[in-house]
Design a protein around this motif. Structure first.
Motif, PDB file in Angstrom:
ATOM      1  N   ASP A 163       0.809  -1.223   0.000  1.00 29.10           N
ATOM      2  CA  ASP A 163       0.000   0.000   0.000  1.00 29.10           C
ATOM      3  C   ASP A 163       0.841   1.272   0.000  1.00 29.10           C
ATOM      4  N   ASP A 164       2.163   1.151   0.119  1.00 32.23           N
ATOM      5  CA  ASP A 164       3.052   2.313   0.125  1.00 32.23           C
ATOM      6  C   ASP A 164       3.287   2.789  -1.307  1.00 32.23           C
ATOM      7  N   LEU A 165       2.291   3.397  -1.885  1.00 35.72           N
ATOM      8  CA  LEU A 165       2.394   3.855  -3.270  1.00 35.72           C
ATOM      9  C   LEU A 165       2.643   5.356  -3.312  1.00 35.72           C
ATOM     10  N   PRO A 166       3.408   5.825  -4.265  1.00 37.34           N
ATOM     11  CA  PRO A 166       3.695   7.265  -4.371  1.00 37.34           C
ATOM     12  C   PRO A 166       2.460   8.039  -4.824  1.00 37.34           C
ATOM     13  N   TYR A 167       2.337   9.286  -4.355  1.00 27.88           N
ATOM     14  CA  TYR A 167       1.151  10.071  -4.704  1.00 27.88           C
ATOM     15  C   TYR A 167       1.418  11.553  -4.907  1.00 27.88           C
ATOM     16  N   ARG A 168       2.620  12.048  -4.683  1.00 26.04           N
ATOM     17  CA  ARG A 168       2.931  13.465  -4.891  1.00 26.04           C
ATOM     18  C   ARG A 168       3.404  13.686  -6.324  1.00 26.04           C
ATOM     19  N   PRO A 169       3.088  14.843  -6.927  1.00 21.05           N
ATOM     20  CA  PRO A 169       3.405  15.068  -8.344  1.00 21.05           C
ATOM     21  C   PRO A 169       4.873  15.365  -8.648  1.00 21.05           C
TER      22      PRO A 169
END
Length: 121
Positions: free
Chosen positions: A22-28
């Motif tokens: 669940d540790d997926l990247p999400y910042r642009p």
């Protein structure tokens, strides 16, 4: 790199924390991820601090390191090698590990003393 572009995350976690699917990247951007990591740093350190005074504090495996050159080009090359997949890089005083998020979970790709020295496939 995900289907909708490159995403970044920066988090401070205990050394023995597992890399979660669940540790997926999400910042642009890397700058945005670093800013968010900095904003959460106080809480992250507080949650990682030992609460039992009888528990010994772990001793670092290596000494302090000098100023690190910009790792963004290395991270971008790593992302390009794994286009369409999430890749996690964990840095500790002992070195770094690279993990890829697959449908089956998280898979260790490489580990070593420095990201620039790893054979990344």
């Amino acid at each position: 790199m995900l289907a909708d572009g490159l995403r970044w995350s920066v988090e401070v976690k205990p050394r023995d924390a597992a890399v979660s699917p669940d540790d997926l990247p999400y910042r642009p951007s890397l700058v945005a991820a670093l800013a968010w990591g900095w904003e959460c740093l106080t809480d992250a350190v507080a949650s990682a601090a030992l609460t039992d005074p009888a528990t010994p504090i772990p001793v670092p495996w290596s000494g302090a390191r000098g100023i690190v050159a910009d790792l963004e080009p290395v991270l971008l090359r790593l992302a390009a090698l794994h286009a369409g997949q999430a890749v996690a890089v964990r840095f500790t005083r002992a070195g770094c590990t690279v993990h890829r998020h697959d449908d089956d979970g998280v898979r260790l790709l490489a580990e070593g003393p420095d990201l620039r020295d790893l054979r990344l496939t």
